[in-house]
Structures are given as structure tokens and as C-alpha cells.
Design a protein around this motif. Structure first.
Motif, PDB file in Angstrom:
ATOM      1  N   ARG A  52      -9.984  -8.744   2.692  1.00 30.08           N
ATOM      2  CA  ARG A  52      -8.286  -9.209   2.823  1.00 30.08           C
ATOM      3  C   ARG A  52      -7.611  -8.766   2.478  1.00 30.08           C
ATOM      4  N   PRO A  53      -6.828  -8.130   3.042  1.00 28.63           N
ATOM      5  CA  PRO A  53      -5.498  -7.547   3.115  1.00 28.63           C
ATOM      6  C   PRO A  53      -4.562  -7.984   2.832  1.00 28.63           C
ATOM      7  N   PHE A  54      -3.225  -8.127   1.953  1.00 29.63           N
ATOM      8  CA  PHE A  54      -2.437  -9.171   1.679  1.00 29.63           C
ATOM      9  C   PHE A  54      -1.053  -8.895   2.702  1.00 29.63           C
ATOM     10  N   TYR A  55      -0.366  -9.153   3.427  1.00 28.28           N
ATOM     11  CA  TYR A  55       0.806  -8.514   4.176  1.00 28.28           C
ATOM     12  C   TYR A  55       1.935  -9.403   4.132  1.00 28.28           C
ATOM     13  N   VAL A  56       2.743  -8.742   4.012  1.00 31.52           N
ATOM     14  CA  VAL A  56       4.108  -9.859   3.449  1.00 31.52           C
ATOM     15  C   VAL A  56       4.997  -8.873   4.612  1.00 31.52           C
ATOM     16  N   ASN A  57       5.348  -9.419   5.642  1.00 30.85           N
ATOM     17  CA  ASN A  57       6.362  -9.770   6.885  1.00 30.85           C
ATOM     18  C   ASN A  57       8.026 -10.082   6.702  1.00 30.85           C
ATOM     19  N   THR A  58       8.856  -8.548   6.781  1.00 29.37           N
ATOM     20  CA  THR A  58       9.714  -9.732   7.346  1.00 29.37           C
ATOM     21  C   THR A  58      10.471  -9.190   8.063  1.00 29.37           C
ATOM     22  N   PRO A  59      11.372 -10.289   9.046  1.00 29.15           N
ATOM     23  CA  PRO A  59      12.050 -11.082   9.447  1.00 29.15           C
ATOM     24  C   PRO A  59      12.513  -9.827  10.808  1.00 29.15           C
TER      25      PRO A  59
ATOM     26  N   LEU B  75       7.184   0.184  -5.159  1.00 26.51           N
ATOM     27  CA  LEU B  75       5.525   0.449  -5.729  1.00 26.51           C
ATOM     28  C   LEU B  75       5.618   0.323  -7.788  1.00 26.51           C
ATOM     29  N   GLU B  76       5.233  -0.423  -8.102  1.00 29.30           N
ATOM     30  CA  GLU B  76       5.005  -0.863  -9.250  1.00 29.30           C
ATOM     31  C   GLU B  76       3.313   0.107 -10.005  1.00 29.30           C
ATOM     32  N   LYS B  77       2.892  -0.578  -9.462  1.00 32.68           N
ATOM     33  CA  LYS B  77       0.966  -0.958  -9.873  1.00 32.68           C
ATOM     34  C   LYS B  77      -0.242  -0.184  -8.734  1.00 32.68           C
ATOM     35  N   GLY B  78      -0.234   0.340  -8.663  1.00 34.57           N
ATOM     36  CA  GLY B  78      -1.902   0.292  -7.308  1.00 34.57           C
ATOM     37  C   GLY B  78      -0.794   1.465  -6.507  1.00 34.57           C
ATOM     38  N   LYS B  79      -1.526   0.669  -5.595  1.00 35.29           N
ATOM     39  CA  LYS B  79      -1.134   1.597  -3.810  1.00 35.29           C
ATOM     40  C   LYS B  79      -0.539   0.653  -2.966  1.00 35.29           C
ATOM     41  N   VAL B  80       0.464   0.570  -2.119  1.00 36.09           N
ATOM     42  CA  VAL B  80       0.997  -0.316  -1.109  1.00 36.09           C
ATOM     43  C   VAL B  80       1.248   0.685   0.514  1.00 36.09           C
ATOM     44  N   ASN B  81       0.677   0.063   1.530  1.00 29.72           N
ATOM     45  CA  ASN B  81       1.033   0.636   2.551  1.00 29.72           C
ATOM     46  C   ASN B  81       2.637  -0.244   3.403  1.00 29.72           C
ATOM     47  N   VAL B  82       3.239   0.256   3.755  1.00 32.26           N
ATOM     48  CA  VAL B  82       4.064  -0.351   4.435  1.00 32.26           C
ATOM     49  C   VAL B  82       4.479   0.304   5.886  1.00 32.26           C
ATOM     50  N   ILE B  83       4.007  -0.406   7.178  1.00 33.15           N
ATOM     51  CA  ILE B  83       4.707  -0.248   8.483  1.00 33.15           C
ATOM     52  C   ILE B  83       5.775  -0.678   8.922  1.00 33.15           C
ATOM     53  N   ALA B  84       5.665   0.504   9.615  1.00 30.08           N
ATOM     54  CA  ALA B  84       7.333   0.118  10.138  1.00 30.08           C
ATOM     55  C   ALA B  84       7.240  -0.398  11.456  1.00 30.08           C
ATOM     56  N   PRO B  85       8.739  -0.935  11.924  1.00 35.04           N
ATOM     57  CA  PRO B  85       8.694  -2.509  12.843  1.00 35.04           C
ATOM     58  C   PRO B  85       7.905  -1.425  14.293  1.00 35.04           C
ATOM     59  N   ASP B  86       7.568  -0.523  14.580  1.00 35.37           N
ATOM     60  CA  ASP B  86       7.193   0.273  15.039  1.00 35.37           C
ATOM     61  C   ASP B  86       5.187   0.352  15.632  1.00 35.37           C
ATOM     62  N   ARG B  87       5.077   0.214  14.349  1.00 31.28           N
ATOM     63  CA  ARG B  87       3.712  -0.723  14.320  1.00 31.28           C
ATOM     64  C   ARG B  87       2.931   0.095  14.528  1.00 31.28           C
ATOM     65  N   SER B  88       3.208   1.538  14.840  1.00 32.77           N
ATOM     66  CA  SER B  88       2.664   2.857  15.093  1.00 32.77           C
ATOM     67  C   SER B  88       2.836   4.147  13.590  1.00 32.77           C
ATOM     68  N   THR B  89       3.703   3.268  12.478  1.00 37.40           N
ATOM     69  CA  THR B  89       4.131   4.476  11.902  1.00 37.40           C
ATOM     70  C   THR B  89       3.682   4.078   9.923  1.00 37.40           C
ATOM     71  N   ILE B  90       2.864   4.391   9.721  1.00 37.55           N
ATOM     72  CA  ILE B  90       2.260   3.382   8.344  1.00 37.55           C
ATOM     73  C   ILE B  90       2.785   4.921   7.363  1.00 37.55           C
ATOM     74  N   ILE B  91       3.689   4.427   6.008  1.00 34.23           N
ATOM     75  CA  ILE B  91       3.943   4.866   4.817  1.00 34.23           C
ATOM     76  C   ILE B  91       3.007   4.654   3.891  1.00 34.23           C
ATOM     77  N   GLN B  92       2.123   5.103   2.939  1.00 29.74           N
ATOM     78  CA  GLN B  92       1.607   5.262   2.075  1.00 29.74           C
ATOM     79  C   GLN B  92       2.609   5.343   0.895  1.00 29.74           C
ATOM     80  N   LEU B  93       2.914   4.273   0.276  1.00 32.18           N
ATOM     81  CA  LEU B  93       3.488   4.447  -1.400  1.00 32.18           C
ATOM     82  C   LEU B  93       2.596   4.670  -2.859  1.00 32.18           C
ATOM     83  N   MET B  94       2.995   5.338  -3.792  1.00 32.27           N
ATOM     84  CA  MET B  94       2.164   5.746  -4.971  1.00 32.27           C
ATOM     85  C   MET B  94       2.653   4.808  -6.091  1.00 32.27           C
TER      86      MET B  94
END
Length: 307
Positions: free
Chosen positions: A141-148, A175-194
């Protein structure tokens, strides 16, 4: 009494004997048992017929109930979701636990909205403002944080910070620990952070910029600290405004740019302003809160001029 001749008497006696023989030839006990069996058979037929009528009457509701229960078992009804909303007053920090036992620190002037029960497929929350998340690991179950603005961050279990104030020009994910994926508002661009990386999203230009940052500087607010590393006066006053719940108006009359490196914990706002004024020609004045027509009060206002 009429006299009867011997011949007539003989015929009557013979007829009586025949009747007795016929009566003796009847199996009274057998006839009784046979009659009982017929009565029992008829009674069984009546009971069976009655049972079948009741069974037909009861089977239809039972069949309907079974079908309904089967449908509900394989097709769970979509119930109306219930949501909770938590708001941290300006100048405060709230620490609390979500339904999945993930932990959140909510910075002043921020609001987090989340369902009281998370879905089986995902965990969705909506953030206005800034929050630090320690998400419980759940690879199903991925955890999503959505913004306006439409930008979303999703993780499976990690520690990270999201700053998405509506009056800011950028949305920041660190990102402090682990790995996150950021989805841009266009819903097609995904950037991974370390770990140790920051992603800035410019609301106007729609650009995404990834940098290395001092993570502690970005997340120390949850411990009540204000840490600045190469920060401009504009950025400093914006953070001070939220931290002390005041309205700071900064007027750069000199056009000069200053960068500061400092850490504050228990200092008052005047003490911090005095510190900043040691390296720049700053002057300020305070306008106290004023009661308005609707009985509410304006924020205390501080006007800072740089000469």
C-alpha cells in the motif's frame, strides 16, 4: 309362535352356519393393521405435502439471502468515506499518529486531511502547508501525499518532508531516509529522490529542480529549531513570520542581498532581529494587533526596512 317344519328349520340352521363361517373367515386383526397402515400412509402424505409447501415458502427468501450475501462477499459495497482534518495554528507544531501508525509533524499554518480508515490498495493524504512524515513500511500500500497544485509524493515507508504552502512559489520535497517518488502535476513525470536530496517544483514555470541539501536544516523545525544555511532575508522573514505568528513586511530599500548562516532555538523575535542587524542596516517598527468589526484581531505586524 309359528310352527316350523323340520325342513325349514334345517335350512335356517344351515344359513346361520354359513354366516358364522363367513364371519370367522374375516381377519379382523389384519384388517385393523391394514387400516392403521393406510391411515399412517395418508398422514405421511399430508405431512410431506405440508413440508414441501413450507419449504417452497422458506426456500425463496433463503435463496435470495444467499445470493445477496454472496454478492456482498465478492463485491464489497463502497461506503461513504469519512475524513479527519488536522490544522496546526500558526506558530505551533503538532505531532500525531495516522490510522496506519505513521507519524506526522505538522508545521504552523498547515492542514492535513486524511481518511479515518485507509484503503486496502493505498494510503492517501492531502497537505496544505508543511509536514514531516515517518511512514510505516507497507510494500502493498503506497503512501501518497497530495498537494493543492497537483504535485504528489508517494512512498512505501520512509522519512521525508514536504513544504507546500499556498503562498509560496515553490513546493519542496526533502528526503531524509529511504526513497521517495515525486509525481509532477502533469502526472507523467516521475522523479525519484535519494537521501539528502531536495526537489523544488516552481508553480509558475512548472520546472523541477533536484539538489543536494542539508536535511537537518530543512527538518529541524519539528524540534522547535530555526536553522538557516546560506538563507536570504526574504526566506528568513517568511519563516520567522510563520514561526512567531506575525506579519513581517520586508522592504529592501538598498537593493543589497545578504545571506545568513544561523541556528535559533529559544530566542525571541526581537533578539533574532538584533542578530540580523549586526551585519546589515536593518530598522524595524511594530504595529500591534487591531480588533476588527467582526471582533477578530489582525496579526501583529512588523515592518522591516533594509537601508
Amino acid at each position: 309362535m309359528e310352527n316350523m317344519n323340520p325342513e325349514s328349520l334345517l335350512r335356517k340352521a344351515q344359513a346361520l352356519g354359513d354366516d358364522i363361517k363367513e364371519m370367522e373367515s374375516i381377519d379382523v386383526l389384519g384388517a385393523y393393521h391394514q387400516a392403521q397402515m393406510k391411515m399412517k400412509a395418508n398422514r405421511r402424505k399430508q405431512v410431506y405435502s405440508l413440508i414441501m409447501r413450507y419449504a417452497a415458502f422458506l426456500t425463496l427468501p433463503l435463496l435470495i439471502t444467499s445470493l445477496v450475501l454472496g454478492y456482498l462477499y465478492f463485491h464489497e459495497p463502497e461506503l461513504d468515506e469519512k475524513y479527519a482534518e488536522v490544522t496546526a495554528a500558526t506558530g505551533s507544531v503538532i505531532h500525531y499518529e495516522l490510522p496506519d501508525h505513521s507519524v506526522v509533524w505538522l508545521n504552523g499554518g498547515s492542514t492535513l486531511r486524511y481518511p479515518t480508515v485507509f484503503h486496502k490498495e493505498n494510503r492517501n493524504v492531502t497537505l496544505k502547508g508543511e509536514a514531516y512524515f515517518e511512514v510505516q513500511a507497507d510494500h502493498k500500500r503506497p503512501f501518497y501525499v497530495n498537494t493543492p497544485s497537483g504535485l504528489s509524493v508517494y512512498v512505501y515507508g520512509t522519512k521525508f518532508n514536504v513544504a507546500a504552502y499556498e503562498d509560496d512559489s515553490n513546493i519542496e520535497t526533502v528526503l531524509e531516509k529511504g526513497k521517495v517518488n515525486v509525481i509532477a502535476p502533469d502526472r507523467s513525470t516521475i522523479i525519484q529522490l535519494m537521501p539528502g536530496e531536495q526537489l523544488l517544483y516552481d508553480k509558475q514555470s512548472k520546472k523541477l529542480i533536484k539538489n543536494k541539501v542539508d536535511v537537518y536544516e530543512k527538518v529541524a523545525w519539528k524540534e522547535g529549531k530555526l536553522i538557516f544555511r546560506n538563507a536570504s532575508l526574504n526566506d528568513i522573514f517568511k519563516r520567522l513570520s510563520r514561526h512567531f505568528n506575525v506579519d513581517i513586511q520586508f522592504n529592501n530599500k538598498s537593493g543589497k542581498e545578504y545571506k545568513y548562516r544561523a541556528t535559533f532555538r529559544n530566542e525571541t523575535l526581537p533578539q533574532i532581529l538584533d542578530y540580523l542587524a549586526k551585519s546589515a542596516a536593518l530598522k524595524w517598527k511594530t504595529e500591534e494587533a487591531v480588533q476588527q468589526a467582526d471582533d477578530t484581531f489582525t496579526k501583529k505586524r512588523i515592518i522591516v526596512d533594509l537601508y
